[in-house]
Write an enzyme that holds these catalytic residues in place. Structure first.
Site, PDB file in Angstrom:
ATOM      1  N   ARG A   1      10.574  -7.241   5.126  1.00  0.00           N
ATOM      2  CA  ARG A   1      10.259  -6.189   5.683  1.00  0.00           C
ATOM      3  C   ARG A   1      11.520  -4.864   6.208  1.00  0.00           C
ATOM      4  NH1 ARG A   1       4.914  -2.986   4.962  1.00  0.00           N
ATOM      5  NH2 ARG A   1       5.003  -2.963   7.973  1.00  0.00           N
TER       6      ARG A   1
ATOM      7  N   LYS B   1       0.566  -0.692   0.001  1.00  0.00           N
ATOM      8  CA  LYS B   1      -0.187   0.092   0.086  1.00  0.00           C
ATOM      9  C   LYS B   1       0.591   1.478   0.555  1.00  0.00           C
ATOM     10  CE  LYS B   1      -2.857  -0.840   3.592  1.00  0.00           C
ATOM     11  NZ  LYS B   1      -1.535  -0.469   4.850  1.00  0.00           N
TER      12      LYS B   1
ATOM     13  N   ARG C   1      -2.235  -8.295  13.867  1.00  0.00           N
ATOM     14  CA  ARG C   1      -2.057  -6.983  12.525  1.00  0.00           C
ATOM     15  C   ARG C   1      -2.740  -7.642  11.460  1.00  0.00           C
ATOM     16  NH1 ARG C   1       3.110  -5.089  11.971  1.00  0.00           N
ATOM     17  NH2 ARG C   1       2.427  -3.733  10.120  1.00  0.00           N
TER      18      ARG C   1
ATOM     19  N   ARG D   1      11.216  -3.046  11.516  1.00  0.00           N
ATOM     20  CA  ARG D   1       9.905  -2.314  12.248  1.00  0.00           C
ATOM     21  C   ARG D   1       9.513  -2.429  12.991  1.00  0.00           C
ATOM     22  NH1 ARG D   1       4.762   0.139   8.448  1.00  0.00           N
ATOM     23  NH2 ARG D   1       3.335  -1.131   9.939  1.00  0.00           N
TER      24      ARG D   1
ATOM     25  N   ARG E   1      -9.978   2.165   8.429  1.00  0.00           N
ATOM     26  CA  ARG E   1      -9.593   0.432   8.831  1.00  0.00           C
ATOM     27  C   ARG E   1     -10.451  -0.144   9.666  1.00  0.00           C
ATOM     28  NH1 ARG E   1      -3.746   1.233   8.313  1.00  0.00           N
ATOM     29  NH2 ARG E   1      -2.602  -0.631   9.432  1.00  0.00           N
TER      30      ARG E   1
HETATM   31  P1  AMP Z   1       0.937   1.257   8.650  1.00  0.00           P
HETATM   32  O1  AMP Z   1       2.087   1.639   8.642  1.00  0.00           O
HETATM   33  O2  AMP Z   1      -0.893   1.012   8.495  1.00  0.00           O
HETATM   34  O3  AMP Z   1       0.843  -0.409   8.790  1.00  0.00           O
HETATM   35  O4  AMP Z   1       0.303   1.330  10.234  1.00  0.00           O
HETATM   36  C1  AMP Z   1       1.357   0.685  11.594  1.00  0.00           C
HETATM   37  C2  AMP Z   1       0.106   0.369  12.753  1.00  0.00           C
HETATM   38  O5  AMP Z   1      -0.459   2.361  13.216  1.00  0.00           O
HETATM   39  C3  AMP Z   1      -0.655   0.133  12.695  1.00  0.00           C
HETATM   40  O6  AMP Z   1      -0.826  -1.060  13.218  1.00  0.00           O
HETATM   41  C4  AMP Z   1      -2.171   0.339  13.918  1.00  0.00           C
HETATM   42  O7  AMP Z   1      -1.284   0.711  15.268  1.00  0.00           O
HETATM   43  C5  AMP Z   1      -1.836   1.769  13.374  1.00  0.00           C
HETATM   44  N1  AMP Z   1      -2.916   2.777  12.342  1.00  0.00           N
HETATM   45  C6  AMP Z   1      -2.928   3.546  11.503  1.00  0.00           C
HETATM   46  N2  AMP Z   1      -4.118   3.595  10.571  1.00  0.00           N
HETATM   47  C7  AMP Z   1      -4.274   2.881  11.775  1.00  0.00           C
HETATM   48  C8  AMP Z   1      -5.854   3.309  11.577  1.00  0.00           C
HETATM   49  N3  AMP Z   1      -6.830   3.501  10.457  1.00  0.00           N
HETATM   50  N4  AMP Z   1      -6.888   2.770  13.134  1.00  0.00           N
HETATM   51  C9  AMP Z   1      -5.902   2.567  14.200  1.00  0.00           C
HETATM   52  N5  AMP Z   1      -4.662   2.090  13.992  1.00  0.00           N
HETATM   53  C10 AMP Z   1      -4.345   2.730  12.547  1.00  0.00           C
END
Ligand code: AMP
Length: 237
Positions: free
Chosen positions: A130, A17, A173, A162, A93
């Protein structure tokens, strides 16, 4: 003045993404807003919101809806935010977030929702491999046998997993995507704004498919000039 496109892109973690939203935003001339990146930036900057959200992010848990909405409305709340368009990456989400987005920002806050579809069996090994530079954010893929951490070739920063790419947090996740995001996909589909794109393939091939999907959806709404896919150098590669 022609309105700018407002898109959301959904997909399992590791579906590509971030890369695809960056390319799409560049092509459409709109900002790329990733809630994950915004949360990491808030933490890095030591803000109150960053402190309140860090433990959820590190554990691979979803940040509670009220805190995420606080973050998103900070960036999109004003009329400028919506008028300038966006590619939203990682928000909404959950069904509650999708409904709150419509309630708070209006149904016009979203023109098209795209699901970048990549099965769990494909994203799992991608996430484990990653690596991200903690200084410049460049993402790379570790080969088997590579050390867990190394120096970044671009900036000398530490390149490592990360913080939320531990095996436990990855599993959590991916389970949350099935539990929490599927109801949102069903809801978006019922509003006829969801389109699904096959995310398995090289980045240029997937980008080509995404642009074709956007071209099919947005001109119908009289919104944007989406470049012809054939304008993309190497897109079919
Ligand atoms: P990502 O970089 O998109 O994988 O997001 C990393 C982390 O940020 C996720 O595992 C959640 O802990 C938090 N996060 C990002 N976007 C959201 C969202 N829309 N709702 C809740 N938590 C989020």
């Amino acid at each position: 003045m022609r309105q700018r496109a407002r898109l959301i892109v959904l997909g399992r973690q590791g579906a590509g993404k971030g890369t695809q939203c960056g390319l799409l935003a560049e092509q459409l001339g709109v900002p790329h807003l990733s809630t994950g990146d915004l949360l990491r930036a808030e933490k890095e900057a030591g803000t109150d919101l960053g402190r309140r959200t860090a433990t959820f992010v590190e554990a691979g848990e979803l940040v509670p809806d009220d805190l995420i909405l606080e973050l998103v409305t900070t960036y999109l709340g004003g009329p400028d935010g919506r008028a300038n368009g966006y590619v939203l990456d990682g928000f909404p989400r959950t069904l509650a977030q999708g409904q709150a987005m419509f309630d708070t920002l209006g149904a016009a806050s979203l023109d098209v929702a795209i699901e970048l579809h990549v099965p769990t069996s494909v994203v799992l090994p991608r996430l484990a491999a990653r690596r991200v530079c903690r200084r410049c954010g460049t993402t790379s893929v570790a080969a088997s046998g590579d050390p867990e951490a190394r120096a970044c070739e671009l900036c000398g920063g530490v390149v490592a997993r990360r913080e939320d790419d531990t095996d436990e947090a990855i599993a959590r996740r991916l389970a949350l995507y099935d539990e929490q995001t599927n109801p949102l996909l069903i809801w978006l589909d019922s509003r006829r704004i969801l389109t699904s794109v096959d995310g398995v393939g090289s980045p240029p091939v997937v980008h080509h498919r995404l642009l074709a999907a956007v071209r099919a959806e947005l001109p119908a709404a009289g919104l944007v000039d989406v470049p012809e896919t054939s304008d993309l150098a190497g897109a079919a590669g």
